[in-house]
Design a protein around this motif. Structure first.
Motif, PDB file in Angstrom:
ATOM      1  N   VAL A 111       0.826  -1.208   0.000  1.00 29.62           N
ATOM      2  CA  VAL A 111       0.000   0.000   0.000  1.00 29.62           C
ATOM      3  C   VAL A 111       0.860   1.257   0.000  1.00 29.62           C
ATOM      4  N   ILE A 112       1.970   1.235   0.730  1.00 32.03           N
ATOM      5  CA  ILE A 112       2.892   2.372   0.711  1.00 32.03           C
ATOM      6  C   ILE A 112       3.866   2.177  -0.447  1.00 32.03           C
ATOM      7  N   GLN A 113       3.930   3.186  -1.313  1.00 31.76           N
ATOM      8  CA  GLN A 113       4.684   3.057  -2.564  1.00 31.76           C
ATOM      9  C   GLN A 113       5.055   4.446  -3.066  1.00 31.76           C
ATOM     10  N   GLY A 114       6.103   4.528  -3.826  1.00 36.24           N
ATOM     11  CA  GLY A 114       6.395   5.764  -4.536  1.00 36.24           C
ATOM     12  C   GLY A 114       5.493   5.887  -5.752  1.00 36.24           C
ATOM     13  N   GLY A 115       5.468   7.093  -6.339  1.00 36.89           N
ATOM     14  CA  GLY A 115       4.719   7.256  -7.574  1.00 36.89           C
ATOM     15  C   GLY A 115       3.308   7.750  -7.433  1.00 36.89           C
ATOM     16  N   ALA A 116       2.940   8.246  -6.235  1.00 30.63           N
ATOM     17  CA  ALA A 116       1.616   8.862  -6.039  1.00 30.63           C
ATOM     18  C   ALA A 116       0.454   7.911  -6.325  1.00 30.63           C
ATOM     19  N   GLY A 117       0.678   6.615  -6.174  1.00 30.11           N
ATOM     20  CA  GLY A 117      -0.397   5.647  -6.376  1.00 30.11           C
ATOM     21  C   GLY A 117      -0.429   5.010  -7.748  1.00 30.11           C
TER      22      GLY A 117
ATOM     23  N   ALA B 266      -8.003   8.880 -11.048  1.00 29.88           N
ATOM     24  CA  ALA B 266      -8.647   7.591 -10.760  1.00 29.88           C
ATOM     25  C   ALA B 266      -8.350   7.116  -9.339  1.00 29.88           C
ATOM     26  N   TYR B 267      -7.103   7.248  -8.923  1.00 27.72           N
ATOM     27  CA  TYR B 267      -6.685   6.750  -7.607  1.00 27.72           C
ATOM     28  C   TYR B 267      -7.331   7.522  -6.457  1.00 27.72           C
ATOM     29  N   PRO B 268      -7.228   8.854  -6.406  1.00 23.91           N
ATOM     30  CA  PRO B 268      -7.872   9.560  -5.285  1.00 23.91           C
ATOM     31  C   PRO B 268      -9.389   9.421  -5.288  1.00 23.91           C
ATOM     32  N   THR B 269      -9.987   9.317  -6.481  1.00 24.44           N
ATOM     33  CA  THR B 269     -11.436   9.104  -6.523  1.00 24.44           C
ATOM     34  C   THR B 269     -11.789   7.756  -5.897  1.00 24.44           C
ATOM     35  N   ALA B 270     -11.010   6.739  -6.222  1.00 25.31           N
ATOM     36  CA  ALA B 270     -11.242   5.417  -5.627  1.00 25.31           C
ATOM     37  C   ALA B 270     -11.024   5.450  -4.120  1.00 25.31           C
TER      38      ALA B 270
ATOM     39  N   ALA C 295      -9.855  16.962   2.419  1.00 27.26           N
ATOM     40  CA  ALA C 295     -10.923  16.051   2.850  1.00 27.26           C
ATOM     41  C   ALA C 295     -10.348  14.861   3.606  1.00 27.26           C
ATOM     42  N   PHE C 296      -9.180  14.389   3.175  1.00 25.32           N
ATOM     43  CA  PHE C 296      -8.541  13.269   3.870  1.00 25.32           C
ATOM     44  C   PHE C 296      -8.047  13.700   5.254  1.00 25.32           C
ATOM     45  N   VAL C 297      -7.537  14.913   5.344  1.00 24.48           N
ATOM     46  CA  VAL C 297      -7.079  15.436   6.641  1.00 24.48           C
ATOM     47  C   VAL C 297      -8.258  15.535   7.611  1.00 24.48           C
TER      48      VAL C 297
ATOM     49  N   ILE D 100      -1.166   8.398   3.133  1.00 30.39           N
ATOM     50  CA  ILE D 100      -2.481   8.807   3.629  1.00 30.39           C
ATOM     51  C   ILE D 100      -3.467   7.649   3.509  1.00 30.39           C
ATOM     52  N   VAL D 101      -3.438   7.006   2.351  1.00 31.46           N
ATOM     53  CA  VAL D 101      -4.353   5.887   2.098  1.00 31.46           C
ATOM     54  C   VAL D 101      -4.131   4.766   3.099  1.00 31.46           C
ATOM     55  N   TYR D 102      -2.878   4.381   3.285  1.00 27.08           N
ATOM     56  CA  TYR D 102      -2.560   3.295   4.212  1.00 27.08           C
ATOM     57  C   TYR D 102      -3.089   3.604   5.610  1.00 27.08           C
ATOM     58  N   ASN D 103      -2.813   4.810   6.094  1.00 23.34           N
ATOM     59  CA  ASN D 103      -3.175   5.132   7.470  1.00 23.34           C
ATOM     60  C   ASN D 103      -4.677   5.265   7.669  1.00 23.34           C
TER      61      ASN D 103
END
Length: 466
Positions: A94-100, A144-148, A273-275, A365-368
């Motif tokens: 889940v944690i990765q470089g490349g902004a998802g 696509a990624y942040p929308t998901a 929104a994530f914050v 952010i996604v992982y946490n």
């Protein structure tokens, strides 16, 4: 192991022949071995990714960007993922470089290969249906990624909130069960004024109920998405009108009231929104931890602590002290809460670390966020089922504390005045006498007047209507 050869911009690699993922997923899996937690650990995210890809396929079909055959095959593959199939193919950390990008490509490749098999081709025959050219058409990882993620967090919250509501209901039940038990309220760990044990548990319930509403509010903020903005929000490589159409289609598929962001450039770089969502999880974690602290204090002892309540005995508490039983369930909730609080700090730092038109730290952010929801759900279920439901009260101890407390002198202030009441409290503290004994000795009130002034039920329910 049987393999197939796939190629990308960096060369070729052998991919397991039966894998639905492809070369870009495999590279990412080798590059990022950080947490040991693959995307598959969060099924809500996979379902959301599949819905995004299905909505994009149908919209591309409507706009003449995909053939009916390919669009149908992509949607078929997405339906498999939505139903929970093939989640084991999401192998990237889940944690990765490349902004998802690795997460997006993991989804693109899995969907492409499922679709290819549906069309009668072999996995990896991308000349017929390609992960980038077809599954990812009119999209970028950056929309696509942040929308998901926005959608997946709502699914995860939908899964979590019934657990929180159930915990609240169990606390309310304890409030009713303990409504008749008089006890001493405390401020700053010192005797304050009387209350009931039921009021204490009712307050716990109300406290958590507020956070059900706050998390729902946080989910509402996640309904504004940047899908269709593509790389940086300028809609490059997407047909005119695509953003509005694809978001409307995604709203229908997901049954969530999604809308396009009013400014796609802003929405692509902003993590606000994530914050906010993370802050609401932290707020809840703080409340759960404080409540767990109270349960540990109220049950302390069993003979040399407060001992006002008994927690269910879940396991032996010591390898050396016979008979010792520890409050292990509230302790585990405390630790879960600390982790969620720490996760919120990580989210805050990642959100602040974005540069210019994109935030490359979004995977953290996604992982946490997903991990915090998963941990809170498990911990709340544990707290309710293994602790709250089984709590019993030591009614005699609660009543005895009230009878012997100096704090009840507060009820005499309207009758005797603050100065006299203060002297009584001080003398009681120094001599060990009770307030009642001193009042009668000093003939400040008759016994009947004293009983009326120190009527505990009247103190507790002095403001109660009816």
């Amino acid at each position: 192991m049987n393999t197939r050869i796939e190629s990308d911009l960096l060369g070729t690699m052998e991919v397991p022949a039966d894998a639905y993922y492809g070369i870009q997923t495999l590279r990412a899996a080798k590059n990022f071995q950080i947490t040991g937690v693959p995307i598959a650990h969060f099924p809500e995210l996979i379902r959301a990714l599949a819905m995004v890809k299905a909505a994009a396929a149908r919209t591309n079909q409507d706009f003449g960007q995909l053939s009916d055959k390919n669009a149908d095959a992509i949607v078929y593959a997405c339906q498999d993922l939505i139903q929970g199939l093939h989640h084991d193919q999401f192998i990237v950390d889940v944690i990765q470089g490349g902004a998802g990008t690795s997460t997006n490509m993991n989804a693109n490749e899995v969907i492409a290969n499922i679709a290819l098999t549906k069309l009668g081709f072999n996995k990896g025959d991308y000349q017929h249906l390609h992960p980038n050219d077809h599954v990812n058409r009119s999209q970028s990882t950056n929309d696509a990624y942040p929308t998901a993620v926005c959608l997946g967090l709502q699914f995860a919250a939908d899964n979590f909130l019934p657990t929180l509501i159930s915990l609240k209901a169990s606390l309310e039940e304890k409030g009713r069960e303990f409504a008749h038990i008089v006890k001493m309220g405390r401020t700053q760990l010192q005797d304050a004024v009387p209350m009931t044990l039921g009021q204490e548990f009712e307050a716990f319930a109300v406290n958590l109920g507020e956070d059900v509403d706050r998390i729902k509010e946080a989910c509402a903020l996640l309904c504004e998405v940047n899908l269709g903005g593509t790389a940086i929000g300028t809609r490059i490589n997407a047909p005119a009108g695509f953003s509005e159409a694809v978001v409307q289609k995604l709203a229908t598929i997901s049954q969530k009231p999604l809308v396009p962001a009013s400014n796609l450039v802003e929405a692509t770089s902003d993590m606000g929104a994530f914050v906010f969502f993370s802050s609401m999880l932290k707020r809840l974690a703080i409340k759960l931890s404080k409540m767990s602290n109270d349960l540990r204090l109220l049950s302390s002892g069993p003979r040399t602590g407060l001992g006002e309540i008994r927690l269910p005995e879940m396991q032996p508490g010591s390898s050396i002290m016979p008979g010792k039983v520890n409050p292990v369930i509230p302790e585990a909730m405390n630790q879960t809460a600390y982790q969620v609080m720490a996760a919120d700090m990580a989210v805050s730092l990642a959100a602040e670390s974005g540069q210019l038109q994109l935030n490359a730290m979004e995977p953290l952010i996604v992982y946490n966020l997903f991990n915090s929801l998963k941990m809170l759900k498990a911990a709340c279920e544990m707290l309710e089922q293994r602790c709250i439901r089984g709590i019993t009260a030591n009614e005699d101890i609660c009543r005895d504390y009230v009878e012997r407390s100096i704090g009840i002198v507060t009820a005499l202030v309207p009758v005797l005045g603050y100065s006299v009441a203060s002297k009584l409290a001080r003398e009681a503290l120094l001599t060990g006498a009770t307030i009642k004994e001193l009042v009668l000795q000093q003939q400040l009130l008759t016994e009947q007047e004293l009983e009326q002034a120190l009527n505990i039920e009247k103190m507790i329910f002095s403001q109660k209507e009816g």
